[in-house]
Write a protein that holds these residues in place. Sequence first.
Motif, PDB file in Angstrom:
ATOM      1  N   GLY A 112       0.812  -1.213   0.000  1.00  0.00           N
ATOM      2  CA  GLY A 112       0.000   0.000   0.000  1.00  0.00           C
ATOM      3  C   GLY A 112       0.842   1.257   0.000  1.00  0.00           C
ATOM      4  N   MET A 113       1.880   1.293   0.850  1.00  0.00           N
ATOM      5  CA  MET A 113       2.745   2.474   0.904  1.00  0.00           C
ATOM      6  C   MET A 113       3.573   2.618  -0.374  1.00  0.00           C
ATOM      7  SD  MET A 113       1.858   3.937   3.624  1.00  0.00           S
ATOM      8  CE  MET A 113       3.077   5.235   3.757  1.00  0.00           C
ATOM      9  N   LEU A 114       3.972   1.475  -0.955  1.00  0.00           N
ATOM     10  CA  LEU A 114       4.721   1.547  -2.216  1.00  0.00           C
ATOM     11  C   LEU A 114       3.824   2.035  -3.356  1.00  0.00           C
ATOM     12  CD1 LEU A 114       6.888  -1.693  -1.954  1.00  0.00           C
ATOM     13  CD2 LEU A 114       7.620   0.679  -1.633  1.00  0.00           C
ATOM     14  N   ALA A 115       2.557   1.636  -3.340  1.00  0.00           N
ATOM     15  CA  ALA A 115       1.617   2.150  -4.341  1.00  0.00           C
ATOM     16  C   ALA A 115       1.454   3.660  -4.181  1.00  0.00           C
ATOM     17  CB  ALA A 115       0.267   1.444  -4.202  1.00  0.00           C
ATOM     18  N   LEU A 116       1.405   4.126  -2.931  1.00  0.00           N
ATOM     19  CA  LEU A 116       1.323   5.565  -2.679  1.00  0.00           C
ATOM     20  C   LEU A 116       2.558   6.276  -3.224  1.00  0.00           C
ATOM     21  CD1 LEU A 116       0.076   8.079  -1.385  1.00  0.00           C
ATOM     22  CD2 LEU A 116       1.128   7.390   0.793  1.00  0.00           C
ATOM     23  N   ALA A 117       3.725   5.673  -3.017  1.00  0.00           N
ATOM     24  CA  ALA A 117       4.969   6.267  -3.519  1.00  0.00           C
ATOM     25  C   ALA A 117       4.945   6.380  -5.043  1.00  0.00           C
ATOM     26  CB  ALA A 117       6.172   5.444  -3.059  1.00  0.00           C
ATOM     27  N   ILE A 118       4.448   5.327  -5.711  1.00  0.00           N
ATOM     28  CA  ILE A 118       4.353   5.374  -7.180  1.00  0.00           C
ATOM     29  C   ILE A 118       3.384   6.475  -7.608  1.00  0.00           C
ATOM     30  CG2 ILE A 118       3.561   4.082  -9.206  1.00  0.00           C
ATOM     31  CD1 ILE A 118       4.654   1.546  -7.796  1.00  0.00           C
ATOM     32  N   GLY A 119       2.293   6.618  -6.868  1.00  0.00           N
ATOM     33  CA  GLY A 119       1.346   7.695  -7.173  1.00  0.00           C
ATOM     34  C   GLY A 119       1.981   9.067  -7.058  1.00  0.00           C
ATOM     35  N   THR A 120       2.862   9.256  -6.077  1.00  0.00           N
ATOM     36  CA  THR A 120       3.519  10.561  -5.932  1.00  0.00           C
ATOM     37  C   THR A 120       4.450  10.846  -7.113  1.00  0.00           C
ATOM     38  OG1 THR A 120       5.423   9.731  -4.660  1.00  0.00           O
ATOM     39  CG2 THR A 120       3.453  10.387  -3.415  1.00  0.00           C
ATOM     40  N   ILE A 121       5.032   9.778  -7.694  1.00  0.00           N
ATOM     41  CA  ILE A 121       5.899   9.971  -8.860  1.00  0.00           C
ATOM     42  C   ILE A 121       5.079  10.491 -10.036  1.00  0.00           C
ATOM     43  CG2 ILE A 121       7.364   8.805 -10.557  1.00  0.00           C
ATOM     44  CD1 ILE A 121       8.673   9.236  -7.851  1.00  0.00           C
ATOM     45  N   VAL A 122       3.905   9.905 -10.258  1.00  0.00           N
ATOM     46  CA  VAL A 122       3.020  10.389 -11.323  1.00  0.00           C
ATOM     47  C   VAL A 122       2.664  11.849 -11.079  1.00  0.00           C
ATOM     48  CG1 VAL A 122       0.787  10.087 -12.440  1.00  0.00           C
ATOM     49  CG2 VAL A 122       2.095   8.067 -11.717  1.00  0.00           C
ATOM     50  N   ALA A 123       2.289  12.167  -9.838  1.00  0.00           N
ATOM     51  CA  ALA A 123       1.935  13.549  -9.504  1.00  0.00           C
ATOM     52  C   ALA A 123       3.111  14.496  -9.728  1.00  0.00           C
ATOM     53  CB  ALA A 123       1.464  13.626  -8.046  1.00  0.00           C
ATOM     54  N   THR A 124       4.303  14.035  -9.394  1.00  0.00           N
ATOM     55  CA  THR A 124       5.493  14.869  -9.553  1.00  0.00           C
ATOM     56  C   THR A 124       5.710  15.264 -11.003  1.00  0.00           C
ATOM     57  OG1 THR A 124       6.608  13.962  -7.605  1.00  0.00           O
ATOM     58  CG2 THR A 124       8.012  14.893  -9.332  1.00  0.00           C
ATOM     59  N   ALA A 171      14.349   2.545  -7.763  1.00  0.00           N
ATOM     60  CA  ALA A 171      13.561   1.929  -8.836  1.00  0.00           C
ATOM     61  C   ALA A 171      12.293   2.736  -9.100  1.00  0.00           C
ATOM     62  CB  ALA A 171      13.218   0.489  -8.471  1.00  0.00           C
ATOM     63  N   ILE A 172      11.626   3.162  -8.038  1.00  0.00           N
ATOM     64  CA  ILE A 172      10.401   3.954  -8.198  1.00  0.00           C
ATOM     65  C   ILE A 172      10.706   5.313  -8.822  1.00  0.00           C
ATOM     66  CG2 ILE A 172       8.603   5.184  -6.900  1.00  0.00           C
ATOM     67  CD1 ILE A 172       8.608   2.828  -4.929  1.00  0.00           C
ATOM     68  N   SER A 173      11.803   5.924  -8.395  1.00  0.00           N
ATOM     69  CA  SER A 173      12.117   7.288  -8.816  1.00  0.00           C
ATOM     70  C   SER A 173      12.738   7.366 -10.202  1.00  0.00           C
ATOM     71  CB  SER A 173      13.072   7.935  -7.797  1.00  0.00           C
ATOM     72  OG  SER A 173      12.519   7.935  -6.504  1.00  0.00           O
ATOM     73  N   PHE A 174      13.498   6.333 -10.596  1.00  0.00           N
ATOM     74  CA  PHE A 174      14.248   6.406 -11.849  1.00  0.00           C
ATOM     75  C   PHE A 174      13.892   5.295 -12.841  1.00  0.00           C
ATOM     76  CE2 PHE A 174      16.801   8.747  -8.821  1.00  0.00           C
ATOM     77  CZ  PHE A 174      17.251   9.838  -9.552  1.00  0.00           C
ATOM     78  N   VAL A 175      13.808   4.056 -12.370  1.00  0.00           N
ATOM     79  CA  VAL A 175      13.606   2.933 -13.302  1.00  0.00           C
ATOM     80  C   VAL A 175      12.225   3.007 -13.947  1.00  0.00           C
ATOM     81  CG1 VAL A 175      13.538   0.431 -13.549  1.00  0.00           C
ATOM     82  CG2 VAL A 175      15.244   1.492 -12.042  1.00  0.00           C
ATOM     83  N   LEU A 176      11.186   3.263 -13.157  1.00  0.00           N
ATOM     84  CA  LEU A 176       9.839   3.354 -13.720  1.00  0.00           C
ATOM     85  C   LEU A 176       9.746   4.472 -14.756  1.00  0.00           C
ATOM     86  CD1 LEU A 176       7.486   2.781 -10.648  1.00  0.00           C
ATOM     87  CD2 LEU A 176       8.028   1.193 -12.493  1.00  0.00           C
ATOM     88  N   VAL A 177      10.351   5.615 -14.436  1.00  0.00           N
ATOM     89  CA  VAL A 177      10.323   6.741 -15.373  1.00  0.00           C
ATOM     90  C   VAL A 177      11.092   6.403 -16.643  1.00  0.00           C
ATOM     91  CG1 VAL A 177      11.102   9.121 -15.706  1.00  0.00           C
ATOM     92  CG2 VAL A 177      10.023   8.452 -13.557  1.00  0.00           C
ATOM     93  N   ALA A 178      12.210   5.679 -16.494  1.00  0.00           N
ATOM     94  CA  ALA A 178      12.982   5.281 -17.674  1.00  0.00           C
ATOM     95  C   ALA A 178      12.164   4.359 -18.578  1.00  0.00           C
ATOM     96  CB  ALA A 178      14.269   4.587 -17.240  1.00  0.00           C
ATOM     97  N   ILE A 179      11.424   3.420 -17.983  1.00  0.00           N
ATOM     98  CA  ILE A 179      10.612   2.494 -18.778  1.00  0.00           C
ATOM     99  C   ILE A 179       9.516   3.242 -19.534  1.00  0.00           C
ATOM    100  CG2 ILE A 179       8.955   0.593 -18.628  1.00  0.00           C
ATOM    101  CD1 ILE A 179      10.626  -0.442 -16.232  1.00  0.00           C
ATOM    102  N   VAL A 180       8.787   4.102 -18.812  1.00  0.00           N
ATOM    103  CA  VAL A 180       7.718   4.874 -19.465  1.00  0.00           C
ATOM    104  C   VAL A 180       8.308   5.820 -20.504  1.00  0.00           C
ATOM    105  CG1 VAL A 180       5.879   6.551 -19.091  1.00  0.00           C
ATOM    106  CG2 VAL A 180       6.222   4.704 -17.445  1.00  0.00           C
ATOM    107  N   GLY A 181       9.446   6.438 -20.178  1.00  0.00           N
ATOM    108  CA  GLY A 181      10.076   7.368 -21.116  1.00  0.00           C
ATOM    109  C   GLY A 181      10.510   6.698 -22.401  1.00  0.00           C
ATOM    110  N   VAL A 182      11.079   5.500 -22.309  1.00  0.00           N
ATOM    111  CA  VAL A 182      11.492   4.763 -23.513  1.00  0.00           C
ATOM    112  C   VAL A 182      10.271   4.408 -24.353  1.00  0.00           C
ATOM    113  CG1 VAL A 182      12.466   2.587 -24.336  1.00  0.00           C
ATOM    114  CG2 VAL A 182      13.661   3.897 -22.574  1.00  0.00           C
TER     115      VAL A 182
END
Length: 342
Positions: A40-52, A305-316
């Motif tokens: 749950g907290m990790l899902a919240l963290a991912i949500g904050t990345i989208v918001a950012t 991984a949440i801050s950089f890897v996810l963004v790299a995957i979506v960015g590619v």
Amino acid sequence: MRAHLRTVAVVALAAALLAWFLRNANLGLVWDEIRHGSPGMLALAIGTIVATYVLRAVRWRYLLLPLGDARLWPCFRTTVIGFAASALLPARAGEVVRPYLLAKEVGLSATAAFATIIVERLLDLLTVFVLFAMYLIVFDTGMASLDPAIFRALQAGGMAAGVLAVAVLIVMMVLAGHPERLAAWALRAERVLPSRVAVAVARLVRLFVEGLAVVRQPSRMATSAALSLPLWLSIAAGIWATSRAFHIEMPFTGSFLMLAILVVGVAVPTPGAVGGFHEAYRIGVTVFFHTPNDKAVGAAIVLHAISFVLVAIVGVALMLQAGLNLGRVSRIAARGPAQEAL
């Protein structure tokens, strides 16, 4: 040849930092910590990345308004692509790629758009400094005594970054008020450069200063600074949520301290801040929040991984959708804003 040597040096630096980060870790226990992180907290963290990234796009669009009205979606898409490029390529490639791609799509000057990126970075530094100062003045509960040397270094670095950001903004305000005069001064380079080169330099100077138009408008600059606060609070929320996912006893305001520490780690010139980010987080939570080393290492890996890897995957994925690949993006970054003068 020089580019290959730089790449080898950057990879070696990242490897050395990761080895240092893992030097005292029990990888089996680290894996156990990662497996037992709170979903749950990790899902919240991912949500904050989208918001950012949405907030980054909103702020950038506002900074670009004096140049033209760029729609929010192109700002968001090119922002994600730019940060993905910085995560995967050396030398903060995305800082050049992002304004170039947006300018090409919406018909702005790439050089002027690049100037807004510099304004963004200064606003980021100032906002982190303000949050860190708030922590020191209002929220600190005696953590300075836990490791006085590290805390004093953070204070000195925060003050230096804040003063530097203010000084550069003042210089930009002065420069932004006289774009034509600056271009005329640049043309004097004809005395030592070929005429064609001198004209190109003068044009780049004029376009760059035009990109600082927002700095000439105090009310717009104040609004840009105000937009930076929710952006960095969102980043802080992601740090806090990830830390709490691993049961690290960190109050939300403790993330203001962690922001200052992680900014230092991210400054290390490796793609995606590999190594520097990890070690900065590990030091922060072990020194100031009494976190066991293996738990800190696991949380650092997941937060990265949440801050950089996810963004790299979506960015590619967005790069491929736009008909780009990393090779072409790398070439755009290598040419830089000067390509507009050619």
